[in-house]
Design a protein around this motif. Structure first.
Motif, PDB file in Angstrom:
ATOM      1  N   ALA A  86     -70.752  -0.902 120.082  1.00 51.84           N
ATOM      2  CA  ALA A  86     -69.638  -0.259 119.383  1.00 51.84           C
ATOM      3  C   ALA A  86     -69.975  -0.048 117.909  1.00 51.84           C
ATOM      4  O   ALA A  86     -69.670   1.012 117.335  1.00 51.84           O
ATOM      5  CB  ALA A  86     -68.373  -1.103 119.531  1.00 51.84           C
ATOM      6  N   VAL A  87     -70.607  -1.048 117.271  1.00 55.53           N
ATOM      7  CA  VAL A  87     -71.001  -0.904 115.867  1.00 55.53           C
ATOM      8  C   VAL A  87     -72.020   0.227 115.719  1.00 55.53           C
ATOM      9  O   VAL A  87     -71.925   1.052 114.794  1.00 55.53           O
ATOM     10  CB  VAL A  87     -71.577  -2.230 115.334  1.00 55.53           C
ATOM     11  CG1 VAL A  87     -72.168  -2.038 113.940  1.00 55.53           C
ATOM     12  CG2 VAL A  87     -70.500  -3.308 115.301  1.00 55.53           C
ATOM     13  N   VAL A  88     -72.985   0.285 116.618  1.00 55.15           N
ATOM     14  CA  VAL A  88     -73.990   1.356 116.580  1.00 55.15           C
ATOM     15  C   VAL A  88     -73.327   2.717 116.759  1.00 55.15           C
ATOM     16  O   VAL A  88     -73.680   3.693 116.082  1.00 55.15           O
ATOM     17  CB  VAL A  88     -75.058   1.118 117.668  1.00 55.15           C
ATOM     18  CG1 VAL A  88     -75.970   2.334 117.825  1.00 55.15           C
ATOM     19  CG2 VAL A  88     -75.899  -0.110 117.330  1.00 55.15           C
ATOM     20  N   THR A  89     -72.336   2.790 117.646  1.00 53.23           N
ATOM     21  CA  THR A  89     -71.631   4.052 117.871  1.00 53.23           C
ATOM     22  C   THR A  89     -70.910   4.512 116.612  1.00 53.23           C
ATOM     23  O   THR A  89     -70.976   5.690 116.234  1.00 53.23           O
ATOM     24  CB  THR A  89     -70.627   3.894 119.024  1.00 53.23           C
ATOM     25  OG1 THR A  89     -71.322   3.488 120.214  1.00 53.23           O
ATOM     26  CG2 THR A  89     -69.904   5.199 119.284  1.00 53.23           C
ATOM     27  N   VAL A  90     -70.217   3.597 115.942  1.00 52.98           N
ATOM     28  CA  VAL A  90     -69.504   3.949 114.714  1.00 52.98           C
ATOM     29  C   VAL A  90     -70.482   4.408 113.640  1.00 52.98           C
ATOM     30  O   VAL A  90     -70.255   5.432 112.962  1.00 52.98           O
ATOM     31  CB  VAL A  90     -68.669   2.760 114.214  1.00 52.98           C
ATOM     32  CG1 VAL A  90     -68.063   3.051 112.847  1.00 52.98           C
ATOM     33  CG2 VAL A  90     -67.562   2.428 115.213  1.00 52.98           C
ATOM     34  N   LEU A  91     -71.582   3.681 113.464  1.00 46.62           N
ATOM     35  CA  LEU A  91     -72.570   4.069 112.457  1.00 46.62           C
ATOM     36  C   LEU A  91     -73.188   5.431 112.771  1.00 46.62           C
ATOM     37  O   LEU A  91     -73.393   6.257 111.866  1.00 46.62           O
ATOM     38  CB  LEU A  91     -73.670   3.005 112.369  1.00 46.62           C
ATOM     39  CG  LEU A  91     -73.274   1.657 111.776  1.00 46.62           C
ATOM     40  CD1 LEU A  91     -74.439   0.674 111.850  1.00 46.62           C
ATOM     41  CD2 LEU A  91     -72.812   1.816 110.326  1.00 46.62           C
ATOM     42  N   CYS A  92     -73.480   5.672 114.043  1.00 47.57           N
ATOM     43  CA  CYS A  92     -74.070   6.960 114.423  1.00 47.57           C
ATOM     44  C   CYS A  92     -73.085   8.103 114.215  1.00 47.57           C
ATOM     45  O   CYS A  92     -73.485   9.210 113.821  1.00 47.57           O
ATOM     46  CB  CYS A  92     -74.518   6.918 115.890  1.00 47.57           C
ATOM     47  SG  CYS A  92     -76.028   5.978 116.172  1.00 47.57           S
ATOM     48  N   LEU A  94     -70.670   8.162 111.892  1.00 47.46           N
ATOM     49  CA  LEU A  94     -70.550   8.379 110.454  1.00 47.46           C
ATOM     50  C   LEU A  94     -71.792   9.073 109.896  1.00 47.46           C
ATOM     51  O   LEU A  94     -71.691  10.102 109.209  1.00 47.46           O
ATOM     52  CB  LEU A  94     -70.319   7.044 109.744  1.00 47.46           C
ATOM     53  CG  LEU A  94     -68.983   6.341 110.034  1.00 47.46           C
ATOM     54  CD1 LEU A  94     -68.939   4.986 109.355  1.00 47.46           C
ATOM     55  CD2 LEU A  94     -67.814   7.203 109.593  1.00 47.46           C
ATOM     56  N   LEU A  95     -72.964   8.498 110.173  1.00 45.32           N
ATOM     57  CA  LEU A  95     -74.195   9.085 109.651  1.00 45.32           C
ATOM     58  C   LEU A  95     -74.520  10.408 110.334  1.00 45.32           C
ATOM     59  O   LEU A  95     -74.896  11.386 109.675  1.00 45.32           O
ATOM     60  CB  LEU A  95     -75.350   8.100 109.842  1.00 45.32           C
ATOM     61  CG  LEU A  95     -75.233   6.763 109.099  1.00 45.32           C
ATOM     62  CD1 LEU A  95     -76.389   5.847 109.481  1.00 45.32           C
ATOM     63  CD2 LEU A  95     -75.208   6.981 107.599  1.00 45.32           C
ATOM     64  N   TYR A 178     -79.349  11.526 118.955  1.00 43.59           N
ATOM     65  CA  TYR A 178     -78.445  11.901 120.029  1.00 43.59           C
ATOM     66  C   TYR A 178     -77.077  12.286 119.471  1.00 43.59           C
ATOM     67  O   TYR A 178     -76.451  13.251 119.926  1.00 43.59           O
ATOM     68  CB  TYR A 178     -78.290  10.748 121.020  1.00 43.59           C
ATOM     69  CG  TYR A 178     -79.533  10.433 121.793  1.00 43.59           C
ATOM     70  CD1 TYR A 178     -79.793  11.034 123.024  1.00 43.59           C
ATOM     71  CD2 TYR A 178     -80.473   9.523 121.315  1.00 43.59           C
ATOM     72  CE1 TYR A 178     -80.936  10.747 123.746  1.00 43.59           C
ATOM     73  CE2 TYR A 178     -81.619   9.224 122.020  1.00 43.59           C
ATOM     74  CZ  TYR A 178     -81.849   9.842 123.239  1.00 43.59           C
ATOM     75  OH  TYR A 178     -82.991   9.547 123.943  1.00 43.59           O
ATOM     76  N   ALA A 179     -76.609  11.509 118.499  1.00 43.68           N
ATOM     77  CA  ALA A 179     -75.309  11.807 117.896  1.00 43.68           C
ATOM     78  C   ALA A 179     -75.339  13.127 117.142  1.00 43.68           C
ATOM     79  O   ALA A 179     -74.418  13.949 117.258  1.00 43.68           O
ATOM     80  CB  ALA A 179     -74.903  10.667 116.968  1.00 43.68           C
ATOM     81  N   GLY A 225     -69.988  10.108 120.454  1.00 46.08           N
ATOM     82  CA  GLY A 225     -69.698   8.681 120.558  1.00 46.08           C
ATOM     83  C   GLY A 225     -69.867   8.166 121.970  1.00 46.08           C
ATOM     84  O   GLY A 225     -70.408   7.069 122.183  1.00 46.08           O
ATOM     85  N   ALA A 226     -69.416   8.932 122.966  1.00 44.29           N
ATOM     86  CA  ALA A 226     -69.554   8.497 124.364  1.00 44.29           C
ATOM     87  C   ALA A 226     -71.012   8.404 124.777  1.00 44.29           C
ATOM     88  O   ALA A 226     -71.424   7.451 125.453  1.00 44.29           O
ATOM     89  CB  ALA A 226     -68.794   9.461 125.279  1.00 44.29           C
ATOM     90  N   ILE A 227     -71.814   9.384 124.362  1.00 45.37           N
ATOM     91  CA  ILE A 227     -73.236   9.375 124.713  1.00 45.37           C
ATOM     92  C   ILE A 227     -73.939   8.176 124.082  1.00 45.37           C
ATOM     93  O   ILE A 227     -74.701   7.460 124.741  1.00 45.37           O
ATOM     94  CB  ILE A 227     -73.898  10.691 124.276  1.00 45.37           C
ATOM     95  CG1 ILE A 227     -73.375  11.849 125.116  1.00 45.37           C
ATOM     96  CG2 ILE A 227     -75.416  10.610 124.391  1.00 45.37           C
ATOM     97  CD1 ILE A 227     -73.807  13.210 124.626  1.00 45.37           C
ATOM     98  N   VAL A 228     -73.682   7.948 122.799  1.00 47.42           N
ATOM     99  CA  VAL A 228     -74.340   6.847 122.096  1.00 47.42           C
ATOM    100  C   VAL A 228     -73.950   5.506 122.715  1.00 47.42           C
ATOM    101  O   VAL A 228     -74.808   4.648 122.958  1.00 47.42           O
ATOM    102  CB  VAL A 228     -73.980   6.888 120.594  1.00 47.42           C
ATOM    103  CG1 VAL A 228     -74.477   5.623 119.891  1.00 47.42           C
ATOM    104  CG2 VAL A 228     -74.601   8.112 119.936  1.00 47.42           C
ATOM    105  N   PHE A 229     -72.669   5.298 122.976  1.00 50.40           N
ATOM    106  CA  PHE A 229     -72.227   4.007 123.515  1.00 50.40           C
ATOM    107  C   PHE A 229     -72.766   3.784 124.925  1.00 50.40           C
ATOM    108  O   PHE A 229     -73.235   2.683 125.245  1.00 50.40           O
ATOM    109  CB  PHE A 229     -70.702   3.949 123.532  1.00 50.40           C
ATOM    110  CG  PHE A 229     -70.157   2.617 123.978  1.00 50.40           C
ATOM    111  CD1 PHE A 229     -70.062   1.565 123.086  1.00 50.40           C
ATOM    112  CD2 PHE A 229     -69.752   2.415 125.289  1.00 50.40           C
ATOM    113  CE1 PHE A 229     -69.578   0.326 123.487  1.00 50.40           C
ATOM    114  CE2 PHE A 229     -69.267   1.193 125.706  1.00 50.40           C
ATOM    115  CZ  PHE A 229     -69.180   0.144 124.796  1.00 50.40           C
ATOM    116  N   ALA A 230     -72.711   4.812 125.773  1.00 54.81           N
ATOM    117  CA  ALA A 230     -73.164   4.661 127.153  1.00 54.81           C
ATOM    118  C   ALA A 230     -74.652   4.331 127.225  1.00 54.81           C
ATOM    119  O   ALA A 230     -75.085   3.552 128.090  1.00 54.81           O
ATOM    120  CB  ALA A 230     -72.861   5.930 127.949  1.00 54.81           C
ATOM    121  N   ILE A 231     -75.446   4.903 126.323  1.00 57.93           N
ATOM    122  CA  ILE A 231     -76.886   4.602 126.319  1.00 57.93           C
ATOM    123  C   ILE A 231     -77.162   3.263 125.653  1.00 57.93           C
ATOM    124  O   ILE A 231     -78.043   2.513 126.086  1.00 57.93           O
ATOM    125  CB  ILE A 231     -77.663   5.735 125.609  1.00 57.93           C
ATOM    126  CG1 ILE A 231     -77.491   7.049 126.362  1.00 57.93           C
ATOM    127  CG2 ILE A 231     -79.149   5.389 125.499  1.00 57.93           C
ATOM    128  CD1 ILE A 231     -78.172   8.234 125.695  1.00 57.93           C
TER     129      ILE A 231
END
Length: 300
Positions: A86-92, A94-95, A178-179, A225-231
């Motif tokens: 979840a943290v990685v998803t939020v950072l991806c 934003l950035l 990916y994001a 966000g869905a792609i980043v979190f799922a991977i």
């Protein structure tokens, strides 16, 4: 005098009527059949076999799933996996959102080329190479610690490697492209004049971005966000090399169950749990945004 045409009569070749890109049924089936066969053999069959093994292996039934949730180590690894993903998803978001928005706006071509190179660079390297690059940077004698010690900010090396922060940094670096690629079509399709119109009507820059920009680019943000979190929940190499035993991921626990403890039924149950979580996120994404809006946002 009778005129004789020296050119032979030309035959009209081709079928009558307007041209259509649609193929007849039989050629279409033959063209699609190899892809369907590959998908059945390498995607559908392994997933079905995994689900069956999770219920039939070991004691059978839901006992394997009970064993997963009764293990404190697996529960901790599942929580750690979900939180850090979840943290990685939020950072991806934003950035990646900032990068996608910058790339979608007209500007200096050299700067945009450098940005695209920075975004796509992780795609050109293997996972092990990218992860070891971060290990070199975060080591006690690495570039970061050496720099801070040289300028006098710290007296002894900081513990950066084998921490949750190291795992988050490595995963964010890997997932950022990916994001960006998921959000860029929506950002590029956004009409920038709408923001100028909002400003003319008295809206602030923040209000225009929130009320005009955000609703229109939301499909791309949700898709990214869905792609980043799922991977991210399936990462294996990065948590092992950058987190070690202090940051266990579900993929690491599954690998230990298979290769160290030879507990394949519990590993199958853990894998199904991860798969269900990923599918739930994707289905929730479709429900939240809608299939038409999501498809339209990605095709702009």
């Amino acid at each position: 005098m009778t005129h004789v045409d020296s050119h032979p009569q030309r035959l009209k070749v081709g079928r009558s009527g307007p041209w259509s890109a649609a193929l007849p049924m039989l050629p279409a089936v033959f063209m699609v059949a190899p892809l369907v066969i590959v998908a059945l053999l390498f995607i559908v069959y392994p997933l079905v076999k995994l689900g069956i093994d999770s219920f039939t292996g070991g004691s059978g039934g839901f006992s394997n799933y009970s064993a997963v949730f009764q293990s404190a180590a697996i529960r901790n690894s599942l929580v750690s996996t979900l939180l850090m993903s979840a943290v990685v998803t939020v950072l991806c978001l934003l950035l990646g959102g900032s990068l996608a928005w910058s790339l979608s706006k007209p500007g200096n071509k050299i700067l945009k080329t450098l940005l695209w190179t920075a975004v796509l660079l992780p795609f050109w390297m293997g996972v092990v190479v990218k992860t070891y690059a971060w290990a070199v940077l975060l080591a006690n004698n690495g570039l970061i610690n050496s720099f801070f010690m040289r300028i006098g900010l710290i007296d002894e090396p900081m513990t950066l490697l084998y921490t949750p922060m190291a795992v988050v940094l490595g995963m964010t670096y890997t997932m950022l492209p990916y994001a960006v690629l998921a959000m860029y079509p929506t950002m590029a399709g956004f009409d920038k004049e709408l923001l100028n119109s909002a400003s003319v009507l008295g809206s602030s820059n923040t209000g225009a971005m929130y009320r005009v920009w955000l609703p229109l680019v939301r499909p791309g943000l949700v898709a990214g966000g869905a792609i980043v979190f799922a991977i991210s929940i399936g990462f294996y190499i990065t948590p092992v090399l950058l987190g070690g035993a202090q940051t266990p991921f579900m993929a690491t626990v599954i690998g230990d169950d298979i290769f160290a403890y030879f507990n394949y039924p519990r590993a199958a149950a853990s894998s199904v749990i991860l798969l269900v979580i990923a599918l739930t996120v994707l289905i929730a994404t479709l429900k939240t945004v809608g299939v038409k809006a999501l498809k339209g946002g990605l095709e702009k």
